[in-house]
Every structure is written in structure tokens, then in C-alpha cells.
Design a protein around this motif. Structure first.
Motif, PDB file in Angstrom:
ATOM      1  N   GLU A 106       0.822  -1.213   0.000  1.00  0.00           N
ATOM      2  CA  GLU A 106       0.000   0.000   0.000  1.00  0.00           C
ATOM      3  C   GLU A 106       0.853   1.259   0.000  1.00  0.00           C
ATOM      4  O   GLU A 106       0.525   2.234  -0.687  1.00  0.00           O
ATOM      5  CB  GLU A 106      -0.976  -0.022   1.176  1.00  0.00           C
ATOM      6  CG  GLU A 106      -2.060  -1.075   0.976  1.00  0.00           C
ATOM      7  CD  GLU A 106      -3.150  -1.017   2.015  1.00  0.00           C
ATOM      8  OE1 GLU A 106      -4.250  -0.555   1.657  1.00  0.00           O
ATOM      9  OE2 GLU A 106      -2.892  -1.425   3.168  1.00  0.00           O
ATOM     10  N   ILE A 107       1.954   1.270   0.734  1.00  0.00           N
ATOM     11  CA  ILE A 107       2.861   2.423   0.711  1.00  0.00           C
ATOM     12  C   ILE A 107       3.455   2.576  -0.686  1.00  0.00           C
ATOM     13  O   ILE A 107       3.525   3.684  -1.231  1.00  0.00           O
ATOM     14  CB  ILE A 107       3.968   2.263   1.773  1.00  0.00           C
ATOM     15  CG1 ILE A 107       3.365   2.353   3.178  1.00  0.00           C
ATOM     16  CG2 ILE A 107       5.060   3.318   1.587  1.00  0.00           C
ATOM     17  CD1 ILE A 107       4.318   1.953   4.292  1.00  0.00           C
ATOM     18  N   PRO A 132      10.583   1.895  -3.580  1.00  0.00           N
ATOM     19  CA  PRO A 132      10.981   0.889  -2.588  1.00  0.00           C
ATOM     20  C   PRO A 132      12.088   1.382  -1.660  1.00  0.00           C
ATOM     21  O   PRO A 132      12.073   1.104  -0.460  1.00  0.00           O
ATOM     22  CB  PRO A 132      11.455  -0.287  -3.452  1.00  0.00           C
ATOM     23  CG  PRO A 132      10.686  -0.143  -4.724  1.00  0.00           C
ATOM     24  CD  PRO A 132      10.567   1.348  -4.938  1.00  0.00           C
ATOM     25  N   GLU A 133      13.024   2.172  -2.194  1.00  0.00           N
ATOM     26  CA  GLU A 133      14.129   2.685  -1.390  1.00  0.00           C
ATOM     27  C   GLU A 133      13.665   3.655  -0.303  1.00  0.00           C
ATOM     28  O   GLU A 133      14.373   3.861   0.680  1.00  0.00           O
ATOM     29  CB  GLU A 133      15.164   3.383  -2.285  1.00  0.00           C
ATOM     30  CG  GLU A 133      15.849   2.454  -3.264  1.00  0.00           C
ATOM     31  CD  GLU A 133      15.062   2.176  -4.549  1.00  0.00           C
ATOM     32  OE1 GLU A 133      15.546   1.375  -5.353  1.00  0.00           O
ATOM     33  OE2 GLU A 133      13.954   2.738  -4.743  1.00  0.00           O
ATOM     34  N   GLU A 134      12.488   4.253  -0.471  1.00  0.00           N
ATOM     35  CA  GLU A 134      11.941   5.191   0.520  1.00  0.00           C
ATOM     36  C   GLU A 134      11.200   4.480   1.650  1.00  0.00           C
ATOM     37  O   GLU A 134      11.040   5.043   2.730  1.00  0.00           O
ATOM     38  CB  GLU A 134      10.950   6.153  -0.160  1.00  0.00           C
ATOM     39  CG  GLU A 134      11.548   7.078  -1.184  1.00  0.00           C
ATOM     40  CD  GLU A 134      10.460   7.859  -1.897  1.00  0.00           C
ATOM     41  OE1 GLU A 134       9.487   8.296  -1.245  1.00  0.00           O
ATOM     42  OE2 GLU A 134      10.577   8.015  -3.122  1.00  0.00           O
ATOM     43  N   ILE A 135      10.724   3.296   1.398  1.00  0.00           N
ATOM     44  CA  ILE A 135       9.864   2.616   2.378  1.00  0.00           C
ATOM     45  C   ILE A 135      10.563   2.380   3.708  1.00  0.00           C
ATOM     46  O   ILE A 135       9.944   2.598   4.759  1.00  0.00           O
ATOM     47  CB  ILE A 135       9.249   1.344   1.764  1.00  0.00           C
ATOM     48  CG1 ILE A 135       8.301   1.751   0.618  1.00  0.00           C
ATOM     49  CG2 ILE A 135       8.513   0.514   2.825  1.00  0.00           C
ATOM     50  CD1 ILE A 135       7.736   0.617  -0.203  1.00  0.00           C
ATOM     51  N   PRO A 136      11.855   2.011   3.749  1.00  0.00           N
ATOM     52  CA  PRO A 136      12.492   1.861   5.069  1.00  0.00           C
ATOM     53  C   PRO A 136      12.570   3.167   5.868  1.00  0.00           C
ATOM     54  O   PRO A 136      12.714   3.130   7.083  1.00  0.00           O
ATOM     55  CB  PRO A 136      13.889   1.327   4.735  1.00  0.00           C
ATOM     56  CG  PRO A 136      13.714   0.618   3.436  1.00  0.00           C
ATOM     57  CD  PRO A 136      12.710   1.466   2.692  1.00  0.00           C
ATOM     58  N   LEU A 165      15.976  -2.673   3.218  1.00  0.00           N
ATOM     59  CA  LEU A 165      15.594  -2.596   1.810  1.00  0.00           C
ATOM     60  C   LEU A 165      15.397  -3.996   1.238  1.00  0.00           C
ATOM     61  O   LEU A 165      14.480  -4.218   0.433  1.00  0.00           O
ATOM     62  CB  LEU A 165      16.645  -1.817   1.017  1.00  0.00           C
ATOM     63  CG  LEU A 165      16.317  -1.529  -0.435  1.00  0.00           C
ATOM     64  CD1 LEU A 165      14.981  -0.795  -0.589  1.00  0.00           C
ATOM     65  CD2 LEU A 165      17.444  -0.725  -1.071  1.00  0.00           C
ATOM     66  N   SER A 166      16.191  -4.949   1.671  1.00  0.00           N
ATOM     67  CA  SER A 166      16.027  -6.335   1.206  1.00  0.00           C
ATOM     68  C   SER A 166      14.657  -6.879   1.588  1.00  0.00           C
ATOM     69  O   SER A 166      14.012  -7.576   0.793  1.00  0.00           O
ATOM     70  CB  SER A 166      17.115  -7.231   1.792  1.00  0.00           C
ATOM     71  OG  SER A 166      18.373  -6.857   1.313  1.00  0.00           O
TER      72      SER A 166
END
Length: 90
Positions: free
Chosen positions: A35-36, A43-47, A55-56
């Protein structure tokens, strides 16, 4: 008792979120990550939004989603808040 899913970081446990796929060792669902991502986060921003994830783990969750889109979409729909329940600012 958790169940492996074939993805390194994704597991299921009936005692956590009723068995919804999660990142192992957390209560963070694949659904939440998807959802994010769908809201436009790379993907790199999600952490940075979920700092307990690597990130993995994020990429593995998105890979799981790619392999199980119908399943994750059902979880998204099941957890959707009906519009009439949303608080609207005046």
C-alpha cells in the motif's frame, strides 16, 4: 508457528494478523508495504517510513506481492475502511 513462503523474509503465522503474510520477526504485513508502494513511494523510501525494515525485506515483500497479487489484493480489500467510517474534516 510460522510457515515459510518460499521468500526469504516473508512468512505467515496464524497468531499474527490471522495468518496474513508478514515480514519475518515483525508484525508488518506485505499488504502494508504494497500500500505504501502503491501510494507512490519508491521501494528505497519505504524503510524511511518503516525504519525497522531493511531494503532487502521491502524488495522481498514486493516480490511476494508480484507472485501473489490476488491474495494480497484480497487482504487490501478486507482491511479497507468504508467511506462512511472515515472522519471528514469540516
Amino acid at each position: 508457528m510460522s510457515t515459510r513462503t518460499g521468500h526469504r523474509y516473508v512468512t505467515t503465522d496464524p497468531a499474527i494478523l490471522n495468518g496474513e503474510p508478514i515480514i519475518e520477526g515483525t508484525r508488518t504485513s506485505v499488504r502494508a508495504i504494497v500500500e505504501i508502494w502503491r501510494m507512490g513511494a519508491a521501494p528505497e523510501e519505504i524503510p524511511t517510513k518503516l525504519p525497522h525494515l531493511t531494503l532487502s525485506q521491502v524488495f522481498d515483500a514486493l516480490s511476494y506481492f508480484s507472485d501473489h497479487q490476488d491474495e494480497i489484493q484480497r487482504y487490501i480489500e478486507q482491511n479497507e475502511i468504508p467511506p462512511e467510517k472515515l472522519h471528514r474534516s469540516q
